[in-house]
Design an enzyme around this catalytic site. Structure first.
Site, short mmCIF file in Angstrom:
data_model
loop_
_atom_site.label_atom_id
_atom_site.label_comp_id
_atom_site.label_asym_id
_atom_site.label_seq_id
_atom_site.Cartn_x
_atom_site.Cartn_y
_atom_site.Cartn_z
N ARG A 1 1.06 -7.99 -1.38
CA ARG A 1 1.98 -7.17 -2.17
C ARG A 1 1.38 -5.83 -2.53
O ARG A 1 1.96 -5.09 -3.32
CB ARG A 1 2.26 -7.91 -3.47
CG ARG A 1 3.58 -8.60 -3.53
CD ARG A 1 3.64 -9.21 -4.90
NE ARG A 1 4.97 -9.37 -5.35
CZ ARG A 1 5.68 -10.47 -5.16
NH1 ARG A 1 5.18 -11.47 -4.48
NH2 ARG A 1 6.88 -10.56 -5.65
N ARG B 1 10.48 -5.05 -11.76
CA ARG B 1 9.95 -5.62 -10.50
C ARG B 1 10.28 -4.71 -9.33
O ARG B 1 9.46 -4.53 -8.42
CB ARG B 1 10.54 -7.02 -10.26
CG ARG B 1 9.93 -8.05 -11.19
CD ARG B 1 10.78 -9.31 -11.28
NE ARG B 1 10.91 -10.02 -10.04
CZ ARG B 1 11.89 -10.90 -9.77
NH1 ARG B 1 12.82 -11.13 -10.67
NH2 ARG B 1 11.92 -11.53 -8.63
N LYS C 1 13.32 -13.67 0.77
CA LYS C 1 12.07 -14.14 1.40
C LYS C 1 11.92 -15.66 1.24
O LYS C 1 11.60 -16.36 2.20
CB LYS C 1 10.85 -13.43 0.78
CG LYS C 1 10.88 -11.91 0.92
CD LYS C 1 9.65 -11.25 0.33
CE LYS C 1 9.48 -11.45 -1.16
NZ LYS C 1 10.54 -10.84 -1.99
N ARG D 1 15.12 -18.08 -13.83
CA ARG D 1 13.74 -17.61 -14.04
C ARG D 1 13.70 -16.55 -15.12
O ARG D 1 14.58 -15.69 -15.19
CB ARG D 1 13.19 -17.02 -12.72
CG ARG D 1 12.59 -18.07 -11.83
CD ARG D 1 12.26 -17.59 -10.43
NE ARG D 1 11.60 -16.30 -10.32
CZ ARG D 1 11.17 -15.79 -9.16
NH1 ARG D 1 11.34 -16.48 -8.04
NH2 ARG D 1 10.59 -14.61 -9.12
N ARG E 1 20.71 -15.93 -9.51
CA ARG E 1 19.90 -17.00 -8.93
C ARG E 1 19.66 -18.14 -9.92
O ARG E 1 19.39 -17.92 -11.09
CB ARG E 1 18.55 -16.44 -8.48
CG ARG E 1 17.59 -17.55 -8.04
CD ARG E 1 16.40 -17.05 -7.31
NE ARG E 1 15.63 -16.07 -8.04
CZ ARG E 1 14.61 -15.40 -7.53
NH1 ARG E 1 14.24 -15.62 -6.28
NH2 ARG E 1 13.95 -14.53 -8.25
P1 AP5 Z 1 15.28 -15.50 -2.69
O1 AP5 Z 1 15.20 -16.16 -1.35
O2 AP5 Z 1 14.76 -16.22 -3.89
O3 AP5 Z 1 14.62 -14.05 -2.61
P2 AP5 Z 1 13.09 -13.64 -2.69
O4 AP5 Z 1 12.94 -12.42 -1.81
O5 AP5 Z 1 12.20 -14.80 -2.41
O6 AP5 Z 1 13.05 -13.21 -4.22
P3 AP5 Z 1 11.94 -13.48 -5.33
O7 AP5 Z 1 12.53 -12.94 -6.59
O8 AP5 Z 1 11.50 -14.91 -5.36
O9 AP5 Z 1 10.82 -12.59 -4.83
P4 AP5 Z 1 9.75 -11.96 -5.65
O10 AP5 Z 1 8.95 -11.38 -4.56
O11 AP5 Z 1 10.15 -11.02 -6.71
O12 AP5 Z 1 9.17 -13.19 -6.51
P5 AP5 Z 1 7.90 -14.12 -6.33
O13 AP5 Z 1 8.31 -15.46 -6.72
O14 AP5 Z 1 7.25 -13.90 -5.00
O15 AP5 Z 1 16.81 -15.11 -2.93
C1 AP5 Z 1 17.25 -14.54 -4.15
C2 AP5 Z 1 18.69 -15.02 -4.47
O16 AP5 Z 1 19.57 -14.56 -3.45
C3 AP5 Z 1 18.86 -16.56 -4.49
O17 AP5 Z 1 19.79 -16.89 -5.48
C4 AP5 Z 1 19.41 -16.90 -3.10
O18 AP5 Z 1 20.20 -18.06 -3.14
C5 AP5 Z 1 20.23 -15.65 -2.79
N1 AP5 Z 1 20.23 -15.34 -1.35
C6 AP5 Z 1 19.18 -15.38 -0.49
N2 AP5 Z 1 19.56 -15.02 0.75
C7 AP5 Z 1 20.89 -14.70 0.65
C8 AP5 Z 1 21.87 -14.24 1.59
N3 AP5 Z 1 21.58 -14.01 2.87
N4 AP5 Z 1 23.12 -14.02 1.14
C9 AP5 Z 1 23.44 -14.25 -0.16
N5 AP5 Z 1 22.58 -14.70 -1.09
C10 AP5 Z 1 21.30 -14.91 -0.69
O19 AP5 Z 1 6.92 -13.50 -7.42
C11 AP5 Z 1 7.20 -13.57 -8.81
C12 AP5 Z 1 6.12 -12.83 -9.57
O20 AP5 Z 1 4.82 -13.44 -9.33
C13 AP5 Z 1 5.92 -11.36 -9.17
O21 AP5 Z 1 6.81 -10.49 -9.86
C14 AP5 Z 1 4.45 -11.14 -9.57
O22 AP5 Z 1 4.33 -10.95 -10.98
C15 AP5 Z 1 3.78 -12.47 -9.24
N6 AP5 Z 1 3.21 -12.48 -7.89
C16 AP5 Z 1 3.59 -13.29 -6.84
N7 AP5 Z 1 2.86 -13.02 -5.75
C17 AP5 Z 1 2.02 -12.03 -6.08
C18 AP5 Z 1 1.03 -11.28 -5.36
N8 AP5 Z 1 0.77 -11.50 -4.06
N9 AP5 Z 1 0.35 -10.31 -6.03
C19 AP5 Z 1 0.59 -10.06 -7.34
N10 AP5 Z 1 1.51 -10.72 -8.08
C20 AP5 Z 1 2.22 -11.68 -7.46
#
Ligand code: AP5
Length: 221
Positions: free
Chosen positions: A93, A175, A18, A164, A131
């Protein structure tokens, strides 16, 4: 699809790409990329009260409570740069968050769309466990899939790359469990409203980006 009236929600499990896609799409469509994960990590970094409360949940792989997150997103969407359009990454979410967002967008009389990135579970774990993120500019790398030119150093700004805390394998599993329980029901929520497109999230980042743009630009406004 023009920037004006652009309201896009990116859905998918942790590690689906994402954040990677949101950065490319925000540039392509000239809209701000709003990542609630980034907002919370920024608050943790500056030691705010919100950051302190969020950390208790993030470190365990749990969701930050809906009331807190709805406050965060209302505040961010009220800022001027989001008026013409916005791309949401990591919000909503849960069903209560999606219902709250629906109210905000309904008040603006602007339609929204949702895109889900579909990636198999084994690929998710591989992506997250490798990552690395830049402390300074937030750029993302992967130790084997997209490594930086010099290990531990950001190609873009020379900043330090770190892993992270919530990318440890035990927390990744927590997660994913939370995703299936709380976030996956959003697929049915948006499918019922006929605003959801599913995109294959495997292959290179550029390939996935092209698929998402085709879905959005090929679809009627
Ligand atoms: P990446 O693009 O970082 O993937 P992502 O889907 O953004 O993964 P996240 O782990 O950031 O999502 P998340 O939803 O768990 O975390 P968030 O920060 O929102 O890609 C991942 C890896 O793959 C990278 O190394 C990248 O280089 C690689 N990659 C990407 N595309 C690729 C491809 N096509 N091919 C190969 N490699 C690839 O949230 C973190 C925490 O915050 C949550 O757990 C929660 O506690 C809290 N939080 C955030 N938002 C909320 C909410 N709305 N409500 C409640 N809690 C929340």
């Amino acid at each position: 699809m023009s920037a004006t009236g652009f309201r896009l929600v990116l859905l998918g499990p942790p590690g689906a790409g994402k954040g990677t896609q949101a950065a490319l799409l925000a540039k392509h469509f000239a809209v701000p990329h709003v990542s609630t994960g980034e907002i919370l990590r920024h608050e943790i970094g500056r030691g705010s009260d919100l950051g302190g409360r969020a950390r208790q949940y993030i470190d365990k792989g749990e969701l930050v409570p809906d009331q807190i997150m709805l406050g965060v997103i209302r505040e961010r969407l009220s800022q001027g740069d989001c008026a013409p359009g916005v791309l949401l990454d990591g919000f909503p979410r849960s069903i209560p968050q999606a219902a709250g967002l629906e109210e905000i967008f309904a008040a603006e009389h602007v339609p929204m769309r949702a895109v889900s990135l579909d990636v198999p579970a084994d690929e998710i774990v591989r992506r997250l466990s490798g990552r690395r993120t830049c402390r300074a500019c937030g750029a993302m790398f992967h130790v084997t899939l997209s490594p930086p030119a010099k290990a531990g150093v950001c190609d873009r700004c020379g900043g330090e790359l770190y892993q992270r805390d919530d990318d440890r394998e035990d927390i990744i599993q927590a997660r994913l469990d939370v995703y299936h329980k709380e976030t996956e029901p959003l697929m049915a929520f948006y499918r019922e409203r006929r605003v959801l497109r599913s995109v294959d999230g495997t292959g290179s980042s550029r390939e996935v980006f092209r698929r998402v743009v085709e879905e959005l630009e090929g679809a009627p406004a």
